[in-house]
Each structure stands twice: as C-alpha cells, then as structure tokens.
Design a protein around this motif. Structure first.
Motif, mmCIF file in Angstrom:
data_model
loop_
_atom_site.group_PDB
_atom_site.id
_atom_site.type_symbol
_atom_site.label_atom_id
_atom_site.label_comp_id
_atom_site.label_asym_id
_atom_site.label_seq_id
_atom_site.Cartn_x
_atom_site.Cartn_y
_atom_site.Cartn_z
ATOM 1 N N LEU A 88 0.846 -1.198 0.000
ATOM 2 C CA LEU A 88 0.000 0.000 0.000
ATOM 3 C C LEU A 88 0.878 1.244 0.000
ATOM 4 C CD1 LEU A 88 -3.354 0.499 1.751
ATOM 5 C CD2 LEU A 88 -1.637 2.318 1.920
ATOM 6 N N SER A 89 0.599 2.131 -0.943
ATOM 7 C CA SER A 89 1.300 3.413 -1.086
ATOM 8 C C SER A 89 2.800 3.178 -1.233
ATOM 9 C CB SER A 89 0.940 4.357 0.050
ATOM 10 O OG SER A 89 1.208 5.668 -0.381
ATOM 11 N N LEU A 90 3.633 3.575 -0.261
ATOM 12 C CA LEU A 90 5.073 3.286 -0.403
ATOM 13 C C LEU A 90 5.288 1.786 -0.626
ATOM 14 C CD1 LEU A 90 8.066 4.128 -0.212
ATOM 15 C CD2 LEU A 90 7.875 3.875 2.284
ATOM 16 N N LEU A 123 6.929 19.001 -2.052
ATOM 17 C CA LEU A 123 6.172 18.441 -0.934
ATOM 18 C C LEU A 123 7.038 17.457 -0.153
ATOM 19 C CD1 LEU A 123 2.577 17.241 -0.838
ATOM 20 C CD2 LEU A 123 4.300 15.512 -0.458
ATOM 21 N N TRP A 124 7.791 16.613 -0.879
ATOM 22 C CA TRP A 124 8.617 15.604 -0.207
ATOM 23 C C TRP A 124 9.823 16.254 0.462
ATOM 24 C CZ3 TRP A 124 5.682 11.882 0.718
ATOM 25 C CH2 TRP A 124 4.692 11.519 -0.193
ATOM 26 N N ASP A 125 10.381 17.304 -0.188
ATOM 27 C CA ASP A 125 11.472 18.049 0.452
ATOM 28 C C ASP A 125 11.008 18.644 1.777
ATOM 29 O OD1 ASP A 125 13.507 17.711 -1.371
ATOM 30 O OD2 ASP A 125 12.907 19.422 -2.608
ATOM 31 N N GLU A 126 9.814 19.228 1.736
ATOM 32 C CA GLU A 126 9.300 19.903 2.915
ATOM 33 C C GLU A 126 9.020 18.907 4.040
ATOM 34 O OE1 GLU A 126 9.283 22.773 3.911
ATOM 35 O OE2 GLU A 126 7.692 22.957 5.416
ATOM 36 N N ARG A 127 8.417 17.767 3.675
ATOM 37 C CA ARG A 127 8.140 16.765 4.709
ATOM 38 C C ARG A 127 9.430 16.235 5.327
ATOM 39 N NH1 ARG A 127 3.535 12.430 3.784
ATOM 40 N NH2 ARG A 127 2.247 13.579 2.327
ATOM 41 N N ALA A 128 10.430 15.997 4.484
ATOM 42 C CA ALA A 128 11.711 15.490 5.006
ATOM 43 C C ALA A 128 12.329 16.540 5.930
ATOM 44 C CB ALA A 128 12.644 15.148 3.852
ATOM 45 N N GLY A 142 -1.635 16.612 9.953
ATOM 46 C CA GLY A 142 -1.843 16.815 8.513
ATOM 47 C C GLY A 142 -1.837 15.507 7.740
ATOM 48 N N VAL A 143 -0.939 14.611 8.106
ATOM 49 C CA VAL A 143 -0.841 13.341 7.363
ATOM 50 C C VAL A 143 -2.054 12.462 7.652
ATOM 51 C CG1 VAL A 143 0.473 11.190 7.170
ATOM 52 C CG2 VAL A 143 1.677 13.378 7.139
ATOM 53 N N VAL A 144 -2.417 12.339 8.922
ATOM 54 C CA VAL A 144 -3.514 11.416 9.270
ATOM 55 C C VAL A 144 -4.855 11.947 8.745
ATOM 56 C CG1 VAL A 144 -4.734 10.302 11.203
ATOM 57 C CG2 VAL A 144 -2.240 10.352 11.158
ATOM 58 N N ALA A 181 13.052 9.054 -1.113
ATOM 59 C CA ALA A 181 12.922 7.955 -2.090
ATOM 60 C C ALA A 181 11.712 8.208 -2.993
ATOM 61 C CB ALA A 181 12.780 6.616 -1.359
ATOM 62 N N ILE A 182 10.597 8.643 -2.418
ATOM 63 C CA ILE A 182 9.390 8.909 -3.222
ATOM 64 C C ILE A 182 9.642 10.115 -4.134
ATOM 65 C CG2 ILE A 182 6.938 9.546 -3.138
ATOM 66 C CD1 ILE A 182 6.760 8.039 -0.446
ATOM 67 N N ARG A 183 10.332 11.124 -3.609
ATOM 68 C CA ARG A 183 10.643 12.318 -4.407
ATOM 69 C C ARG A 183 11.408 11.952 -5.680
ATOM 70 N NH1 ARG A 183 15.073 15.696 -1.655
ATOM 71 N NH2 ARG A 183 16.312 14.081 -2.667
ATOM 72 N N ALA A 233 -10.373 6.475 2.230
ATOM 73 C CA ALA A 233 -9.306 7.413 1.845
ATOM 74 C C ALA A 233 -8.007 6.623 1.655
ATOM 75 C CB ALA A 233 -9.194 8.527 2.882
ATOM 76 N N HIS A 234 -6.874 7.155 2.123
ATOM 77 C CA HIS A 234 -5.580 6.574 1.732
ATOM 78 C C HIS A 234 -5.314 5.185 2.355
ATOM 79 C CE1 HIS A 234 -1.708 6.766 -0.106
ATOM 80 N NE2 HIS A 234 -1.048 6.760 1.045
ATOM 81 N N LEU A 235 -5.554 5.050 3.648
ATOM 82 C CA LEU A 235 -5.320 3.727 4.267
ATOM 83 C C LEU A 235 -6.606 2.906 4.166
ATOM 84 C CD1 LEU A 235 -2.939 4.336 7.306
ATOM 85 C CD2 LEU A 235 -2.437 4.165 4.872
HETATM 86 O O1 LIG Z 1 1.540 6.820 2.221
HETATM 87 C C1 LIG Z 1 2.589 6.663 1.596
HETATM 88 O O2 LIG Z 1 3.234 5.594 1.678
HETATM 89 C C2 LIG Z 1 3.110 7.729 0.694
HETATM 90 C C3 LIG Z 1 2.100 8.735 0.326
HETATM 91 C C4 LIG Z 1 1.734 9.591 1.475
HETATM 92 O O3 LIG Z 1 2.562 9.933 2.273
HETATM 93 C C5 LIG Z 1 0.327 9.939 1.593
HETATM 94 C C6 LIG Z 1 0.108 11.145 2.430
HETATM 95 O O4 LIG Z 1 0.181 11.024 3.632
HETATM 96 O O5 LIG Z 1 -0.073 12.202 1.847
#
Ligand SMILES: O=C(O)CCC(=O)CC(=O)O
Length: 261
Positions: A88-90, A123-128, A142-144, A181-183, A233-235
């Motif tokens: 799932l996702s990653l 987005l990935w730079d900022e999260r890292a 924000g993520v959840v 890695a995703i970036r 949604a995502h999960l």
């Molecule tokens: O969930 C993942 O493995 C990557 C995508 C992600 O971070 C989804 C999100 O929280 O925006």
C-alpha cells in the motif's frame, strides 16, 4: 547495501507466500485488520521498511531500489523463491520495483492506493525537512487527515489514534529518507516489465493517490485490473477492512488453487 529488515512470518509453512508491504510512516502492524483472513491460507511475511518500526535506520536519503533490494535480501534469507506481493502506497511502490526487477518470482501483485510517480518534489522536500528539524509530531495531524475520511475520524476515533501513534513513533530520519525515495521515484518505464496478474486497489476518497493514479497503473501494467473501495481514503485497508480483504482474496485465490495466471 541492504539492511536486515525486521519481519514477522505467520501461517502454515507449506502455504503460498504473501508479502505485505506498508505505507510511509507505518509498520507491519498496519496490516493487522487483514491478518485473520489471510494467515490460515498464506505464509504471511510482514516487515518494516528501512527507517521504520524495528528495522535499522541508516542515514537517508534512500531510494525505492534500496527498499526493494532489502525485501529481496529478506526473502532470499528466508529461502523464498516465488511469492505474491501486496503493498500500500510506499509499499506498492516497492511492489512495482520488485515485480519489474524479478518478474519471474512474483506470482500475483496487489497495488493499493499508490502511484508510479508522486509529486510534487517540493512536498517531499518539505516533509523530510520538517521530520528532521521538528520531529514527527509536527506532521501527524496533517498526514492522518489524508489517511482517513472525515466520517472515519468521527466514527472510529480509536483507529485514528492508533494510526497517529504509529506515525509519531516513526524515526524522523527513516521517514525523511523514505520521503526522499518517493521524491526521486519514477517507475513508469518499468511497469511494462511486470508479468504478474495485478490488482490495483484505490480508495474512492483518497486525496493522496486518487483513483486516477490507479487507472494509470492499470493502463501501463500488461495484465491489470482495478477495484475502487467506496468511502475509503488513503489507508483503505484500515478504513474498509472487509471489502478490502474480499478484493484481495478474490485476486489471490488462483494462487491457493495452484494456478497463478
Ligand atoms: O503513504 C505513503 O506511503 C506515501 C504517500 C503519502 O505519504 C500519503 C500522504 O500522507 O499524503
């Protein structure tokens, strides 16, 4: 250099192997809702990505290839030659890399709420950056919010809290390394090499990897079809465990019947 992944193996020793691969900021425990339906029929291999859970946390950045090589090293160590893979996702990104790197080893593939290219880079730079400089707590809300629909937040707050704890406990360097890695990821050129019959599962309300991303995977993978889980949604595997498990089992049933394609 691969790292030795923390993993958990369950189910009958002679059953077909199914690898479950998790999303960014979670551990193998994100698959708990599916385990009861799967562990009687499959030899389940769940693991934590590098930088996550109880796996080692080398300094980032990481690459999807490194995450995939870690998985292949783990499976080689377990003596597993052929396997099905659900990510799932990653986890799905790692699944696309693995299934295109060693297509002859993958029986069936399930790609959930994922994408072969997931921008924007900023987005990935900022999260890292936030993970490393402010810690995981700064990212949790924000993520959840994207992981579950507003209805789930209302109706099953205990599941939301569990997910928040899992994310907050992720090592910041491991999370940042996987963001990088995703970036850098672009798996689009590899998709045509996948030989395994593939099910692409999307959540109807996933703001991170919406169903259009799943459609693009279906178009590019030779033998793929899609299922959309409504009101997820995502999960999606946590939000709608029953329809998710049904779709998964239906796709994997040929492996149990001894005919994988
Ligand atoms: O969930 C993942 O493995 C990557 C995508 C992600 O971070 C989804 C999100 O929280 O925006």
């Amino acid at each position: 250099m691969t790292v030795e992944l923390h993993h958990v193996v369950e189910g009958p020793a002679d059953a077909p192997v199914l690898v479950l691969s998790s999303s960014l900021g979670t551990t193998h425990r994100m698959w708990d809702p599916q385990v009861p339906a799967l562990r009687e029929r499959f030899r389940l291999v769940r693991y934590d990505h590098r930088g996550h859970g109880s796996s080692p946390v080398p300094p980032g950045p990481y690459s999807i290839a490194e995450l995939g090589q870690d998985v292949l090293a783990m499976l080689d160590g377990l003596g597993v030659e052929r396997f099905s893979f659900c990510g799932l996702s990653l986890g799905g990104m790692v699944g696309m890399w693995v299934a295109s790197e060693v297509p002859e080893r993958v029986e069936r593939l399930v790609l959930c709420c994922t994408s072969a290219l997931l921008g924007p880079r900023e987005l990935w730079d900022e999260r890292a950056r936030v993970a490393r400089s402010e810690g995981m707590e700064a990212l949790v809300e924000g993520v959840v919010e994207r992981w579950f629909t507003p209805a789930l937040h209302q109706e099953r707050p205990e599941d939301v809290e569990r997910a928040k704890r899992m994310l907050a406990a992720t090592p910041p360097e491991g999370y940042a390394g996987c963001c990088e890695a995703i970036r850098e990821m672009d798996l689009r050129d590899r998709l045509g090499r996948i030989q395994a019959p593939t099910l692409v599962i999307s959540g109807s309300d996933d703001p991170a990897t919406p169903p259009e991303h799943g459609e693009r995977l279906r178009e590019a993978i030779p033998e793929a079809r899609t299922v959309v889980i409504e009101r997820a949604a995502h999960l999606a595997n946590i939000e709608r465990p029953e329809p998710f498990a049904r779709a998964l089992l239906e796709h994997l049933s040929p492996v149990l019947e001894g005919r994988s394609s």
